[in-house]
Design an enzyme around this catalytic site. Structure first.
Site, mmCIF file in Angstrom:
data_model
loop_
_atom_site.group_PDB
_atom_site.id
_atom_site.type_symbol
_atom_site.label_atom_id
_atom_site.label_comp_id
_atom_site.label_asym_id
_atom_site.label_seq_id
_atom_site.Cartn_x
_atom_site.Cartn_y
_atom_site.Cartn_z
ATOM 1 N N ALA A 10 -18.246 20.172 46.660
ATOM 2 C CA ALA A 10 -17.633 18.839 47.174
ATOM 3 C C ALA A 10 -17.040 19.012 48.674
ATOM 4 C CB ALA A 10 -16.390 19.022 46.105
ATOM 5 N N ARG A 15 -18.143 20.117 60.002
ATOM 6 C CA ARG A 15 -19.108 20.673 60.711
ATOM 7 C C ARG A 15 -20.624 20.132 61.103
ATOM 8 N NH1 ARG A 15 -17.320 26.614 59.074
ATOM 9 N NH2 ARG A 15 -17.027 25.318 57.071
HETATM 10 C C1 UD1 Z 1 -16.670 30.088 52.369
HETATM 11 C C2 UD1 Z 1 -15.740 31.442 52.144
HETATM 12 C C3 UD1 Z 1 -15.907 32.443 53.104
HETATM 13 C C4 UD1 Z 1 -17.534 32.849 53.184
HETATM 14 C C5 UD1 Z 1 -18.400 31.696 53.257
HETATM 15 C C6 UD1 Z 1 -19.933 32.024 53.173
HETATM 16 C C7 UD1 Z 1 -13.599 30.531 51.386
HETATM 17 C C8 UD1 Z 1 -12.214 30.228 51.698
HETATM 18 N N1 UD1 Z 1 -14.322 31.003 52.376
HETATM 19 O O1 UD1 Z 1 -16.387 29.640 53.750
HETATM 20 O O2 UD1 Z 1 -15.407 33.663 52.853
HETATM 21 O O3 UD1 Z 1 -18.064 33.785 54.039
HETATM 22 O O4 UD1 Z 1 -17.948 30.526 52.509
HETATM 23 O O5 UD1 Z 1 -20.706 30.800 53.244
HETATM 24 O O6 UD1 Z 1 -14.055 30.411 50.207
HETATM 25 N N2 UD1 Z 1 -16.263 23.206 48.561
HETATM 26 C C9 UD1 Z 1 -15.997 22.537 47.651
HETATM 27 N N3 UD1 Z 1 -14.438 22.037 47.788
HETATM 28 C C10 UD1 Z 1 -13.623 22.327 48.929
HETATM 29 C C11 UD1 Z 1 -14.067 23.119 49.728
HETATM 30 C C12 UD1 Z 1 -15.534 23.696 49.869
HETATM 31 O O7 UD1 Z 1 -16.466 22.259 46.714
HETATM 32 O O8 UD1 Z 1 -12.423 21.795 48.786
HETATM 33 C C13 UD1 Z 1 -17.636 23.946 48.556
HETATM 34 C C14 UD1 Z 1 -18.309 23.296 49.765
HETATM 35 O O9 UD1 Z 1 -19.249 22.101 49.523
HETATM 36 C C15 UD1 Z 1 -19.444 24.657 50.017
HETATM 37 C C16 UD1 Z 1 -18.622 25.863 49.324
HETATM 38 O O10 UD1 Z 1 -17.628 25.391 48.602
HETATM 39 O O11 UD1 Z 1 -20.434 24.564 49.267
HETATM 40 C C17 UD1 Z 1 -18.036 26.703 50.580
HETATM 41 O O12 UD1 Z 1 -17.286 25.995 51.476
HETATM 42 P P1 UD1 Z 1 -17.176 25.755 52.930
HETATM 43 O O13 UD1 Z 1 -16.066 24.960 53.364
HETATM 44 O O14 UD1 Z 1 -18.586 25.990 53.492
HETATM 45 O O15 UD1 Z 1 -16.548 27.165 53.206
HETATM 46 P P2 UD1 Z 1 -16.864 28.409 54.421
HETATM 47 O O16 UD1 Z 1 -16.009 27.976 55.489
HETATM 48 O O17 UD1 Z 1 -18.235 28.451 54.620
HETATM 49 MG MG MG Z 2 -19.982 27.372 53.987
#
Ligand code: UD1
Ligand code: MG
Length: 456
Positions: A10, A15
């Site tokens: 979600a 980026r």
């Molecule tokens: C996250 C991890 C980080 C890890 C990295 C690996 C956290 C806080 N950080 O960072 O430690 O090294 O993944 O790739 O978890 N998503 C949601 N809802 C939200 C936010 C995100 O569903 O509110 C989903 C995104 O679609 C994605 C995943 O969660 O599939 C990870 O989110 P993303 O924003 O990519 O986190 P990273 O900054 O990559």
């Molecule tokens: Mg990520």
């Protein structure tokens, strides 16, 4: 052990700078989320919950397995909040929750199986899939302590010292369901992004003396997260190498694998040789003993055994065994070529059936046509299929011979073993065994040159 999957998909994917949901961006011809879904399915989960955003719910759901339940996270408040949104659907589930991210397409089913095994063996409250990487930029860092994981600190929140840590969080974990639910009540958005971090659960577990086990993956490439277009390109390259190696293991020769682009889901028979700059896309099936390329694109097509396609494009077409295409042919949707048929240089075909042993060797357009077997189509032949309003069909019987530069004005039929004279514009049907010829008699004017040279 019962497994439930929670797939996080979600996030806004800010980026990526895209209108399209991040997890639907394609890697080797498939939305990236589909790779993690198939890896997850190897765990045979009891329940599969995907967290999606309001904007992308419909599109993302289409890429999920039918058994998946989706839950909408209204605002992207962080990974911790996303998991919290999934919990109501898992209130009756008491086993192990495996958390996966939709943006990590390179994680394999084998790795997930090993992760779950480790989690079970160590009777852990949580097991974190970690990776040792050369460049940890952007990833959460694993802070080890007391023989386990003490906490995970996000890149943006890390101290100078912590930024030197090269062991990172891959975003893939196993959790005891009840303990996860309890810890998620305690997380707060007290961080640089003002988000609810799932990673904070690890620190909470540590404080509660729960066992958090790190499981370091062997091949760190597997765990790469795709957050930007540059990472999308990296993932594509890694996945492409995997796909190509699998084909080579099955007996396909690639002259230069790094310049050979094959989508996931393509099948290729053994002893097929692929020359550089060749693209095979969609659900294409290629037989054995073929020669493809150089510089060829085959999309959503069936290619039989022993075919040769060179410097050409073939799209939504079906080629039987021993067909040759090119160089420089454009085989468009709906083309069907029978055994040992030939589509030669500078030929375009569309919605055309070309029978076994029939040849269209040079400079022709064949569209909306039904051509029998053993037909020879002379150079420069054109089916005039379009009258400005509607498309019409050309039918040519078995063994016919179409003279060079024939214009076939459809709808028109040329019978079996019939001929057309070179340069004819055929507007009337030509019966079986007949010759259709349409051109004026040739005139010969003697001594023409003298007229051109005054005083001669
Ligand atoms: C996250 C991890 C980080 C890890 C990295 C690996 C956290 C806080 N950080 O960072 O430690 O090294 O993944 O790739 O978890 N998503 C949601 N809802 C939200 C936010 C995100 O569903 O509110 C989903 C995104 O679609 C994605 C995943 O969660 O599939 C990870 O989110 P993303 O924003 O990519 O986190 P990273 O900054 O990559
Ligand atoms: Mg990520």
């Amino acid at each position: 052990m019962d497994i439930a999957i929670v797939l996080l998909a979600a996030g806004q994917g800010t980026r990526m700078k895209s209108e399209q949901p991040k997890v639907l961006h394609q890697v080797c011809g498939r939305p990236m989320v589909e790779y993690i879904v198939s890896a997850a399915e190897t765990l045979k989960p009891k329940q599969f919950v995907a967290v999606v955003s309001p904007a992308s719910a419909e599109q993302v759901s289409a890429a999920l397995p039918r058994s998946a339940e989706t839950v909408i996270q209204e605002d992207a408040l962080g990974t911790g909040d996303a998991v919290r949104c999934a919990l109501p659907l898992l209130k009756d589930f008491g086993g192990t929750i495996v958390i996966l991210c939709g943006d990590t397409p390179l994680v394999t089913g084998d790795t997930l199986t090993d992760l779950v095994k480790k989690h079970k063996e160590r009777e852990a409250a949580a097991t974190v899939l970690t990776a040792k990487v050369d460049d940890a930029t952007g990833y959460g860092r694993i802070i080890r302590g007391d023989g386990g994981v003490k906490r995970i600190v996000e890149h943006r929140d890390a101290t100078e010292m912590e930024l030197h840590i090269r062991e990172v969080n891959t975003g893939t974990y196993c959790f005891d369901a009840a303990k996860l639910a309890a810890a998620l009540q305690e997380i707060t958005p007290a961080n640089s992004q003002k988000e609810y971090y799932l990673t904070d659960v690890i620190g909470i577990f540590f404080d509660h003396r729960e066992k958090v086990v790190p499981f370091q993956v062997e091949d760190s490439l597997e765990t790469m997260g795709v957050n930007s277009r540059a990472q999308l390109a990296d993932a594509e390259m890694i996945m492409q190498e995997r796909i190509n190696r699998a084909h080579m293991a099955n007996g396909v020769t690639m002259i230069h694998p790094a310049l050979t682009y094959i989508d996931a889901g393509v099948t290729i028979g053994s002893d097929t040789v692929i020359h550089p700059n060749t693209f095979i896309n969609g659900a294409t099936v290629v037989g054995s003993g073929c020669l493809l390329g150089p510089s060829t694109r085959v999309v959503e097509s069936e290619v039989g055994d022993g075919c040769e396609i060179t410097f050409s494009v073939v799209r939504e077409a079906s080629l039987a065994d021993g067909v040759t295409v090119g160089p420089f042919a454009n085989v468009r949707p709906g083309t069907k070529v029978g055994t040992k048929g030939k589509i030669g240089s500078f030929v375009e075909t569309k919605k055309a059936t070309i029978g076994a042993g029939s040849k269209v060797p040079h400079l022709a357009y064949i569209g909306d046509a039904e051509i029998g077997s053993d037909v020879n189509i002379g150079a420069g032949t054109i089916t005039c299929n379009f009258d400005g309003t509607a498309k019409h069909k050309t039918t040519i019987g078995n063994g016919a011979f179409i003279g060079s530069d024939t214009i076939l004005v459809a709808p028109v039929k040329v019978g079996k073993r019939a001929y057309t004279g070179a340069g004819s514009t055929i507007t009337k049907d030509v019966p079986d065994d007949s010759l259709g010829v349409e051109r004026t008699d040739q005139r010969v004017i003697k001594n023409w040159r003298k007229r051109e040279e005054p005083g001669a």
